[in-house]
Design a protein around this motif. Structure first.
Motif, short mmCIF file in Angstrom:
data_model
loop_
_atom_site.label_atom_id
_atom_site.label_comp_id
_atom_site.label_asym_id
_atom_site.label_seq_id
_atom_site.Cartn_x
_atom_site.Cartn_y
_atom_site.Cartn_z
N THR A 164 -14.64 -3.23 4.38
CA THR A 164 -13.19 -3.40 4.50
C THR A 164 -12.78 -4.65 5.29
N GLU A 195 -13.70 6.99 -0.66
CA GLU A 195 -12.23 6.92 -0.68
C GLU A 195 -11.68 6.20 0.55
N GLU A 225 -11.02 2.32 -0.05
CA GLU A 225 -9.77 2.01 -0.75
C GLU A 225 -8.56 2.30 0.13
N HIS A 226 -8.63 3.39 0.88
CA HIS A 226 -7.51 3.76 1.75
C HIS A 226 -7.29 2.70 2.83
N THR A 246 -5.83 -0.39 1.41
CA THR A 246 -4.41 -0.17 1.15
C THR A 246 -3.61 -0.32 2.43
N LYS A 298 -4.35 -2.20 4.99
CA LYS A 298 -4.26 -3.64 5.26
C LYS A 298 -3.20 -4.30 4.37
N GLU A 299 -3.18 -3.89 3.12
CA GLU A 299 -2.24 -4.48 2.15
C GLU A 299 -0.79 -4.17 2.53
N VAL A 300 -0.51 -2.91 2.88
CA VAL A 300 0.88 -2.56 3.19
C VAL A 300 1.31 -3.17 4.53
N PHE A 326 3.57 3.59 7.00
CA PHE A 326 2.51 3.87 6.03
C PHE A 326 2.12 5.34 6.09
N ASP A 363 2.36 7.81 3.06
CA ASP A 363 1.14 8.45 2.59
C ASP A 363 1.31 9.97 2.54
N CYS A 419 3.53 10.83 -0.38
CA CYS A 419 2.84 10.67 -1.66
C CYS A 419 1.80 11.76 -1.89
#
Length: 135
Positions: A10, A45, A48-49, A52, A54-56, A66, A70, A73
């Motif tokens: 990551t 998982e 990817e989490h 995500t 980092k991206e947001v 976030f 999360d 969602c």
């Protein structure tokens, strides 16, 4: 996988991953603790989490935002509609920040013009043999 491998995949540090876990951003979907030695074992998982997250964050979301998004969602109900509301709110907040920064920029440009004009006036006064400029 162990935390060192997760960190490598990551680009995050182990302390950052532990912080996210303590903050409740990584849960049973992402990590389990070995009952015998209390070591963490991260599922795929989690990669990817964390990416995500980092991206947001790059998009301007706070960790609290976030986490809230999360949780919403993961309810399984009206996910697209709820996510849309959160994203639109963030777009609105970014637009407000842009407008604020544009006002600051315009103010600074006007102040720069004033300073440069004052400097030019002082230089003309000196060139024409006038009195020393006042500071």
């Amino acid at each position: 996988m162990k935390i060192s491998e997760l960190a490598e995949k990551t680009g995050l540090t182990a302390p950052t991953i532990r912080f996210y876990e303590k903050a409740g951003l990584l849960d049973a979907r992402h990590v389990r603790r070995d009952e015998g030695n209390n070591y963490r074992d991260y599922y795929e998982e989690a990669v990817e989490h964390l990416l995500t997250i980092k991206e947001v964050q790059t998009a301007g979301f706070t960790l609290a935002e976030f986490k809230e998004l999360d949780e919403v969602c993961n309810t399984g109900e009206l996910v697209v509609q709820k996510a849309t509301v959160y994203i639109r709110r963030k777009i609105d907040a970014v637009s407000e920040k842009i407008a604020e920064l544009e006002r600051v920029r315009a103010y600074l440009i006007s102040k720069l013009a004033e300073v440069q004009e004052d400097q030019a006036t002082d230089q003309r006064r000196l060139a024409s043999g006038g009195a020393e400029p006042s500071s």
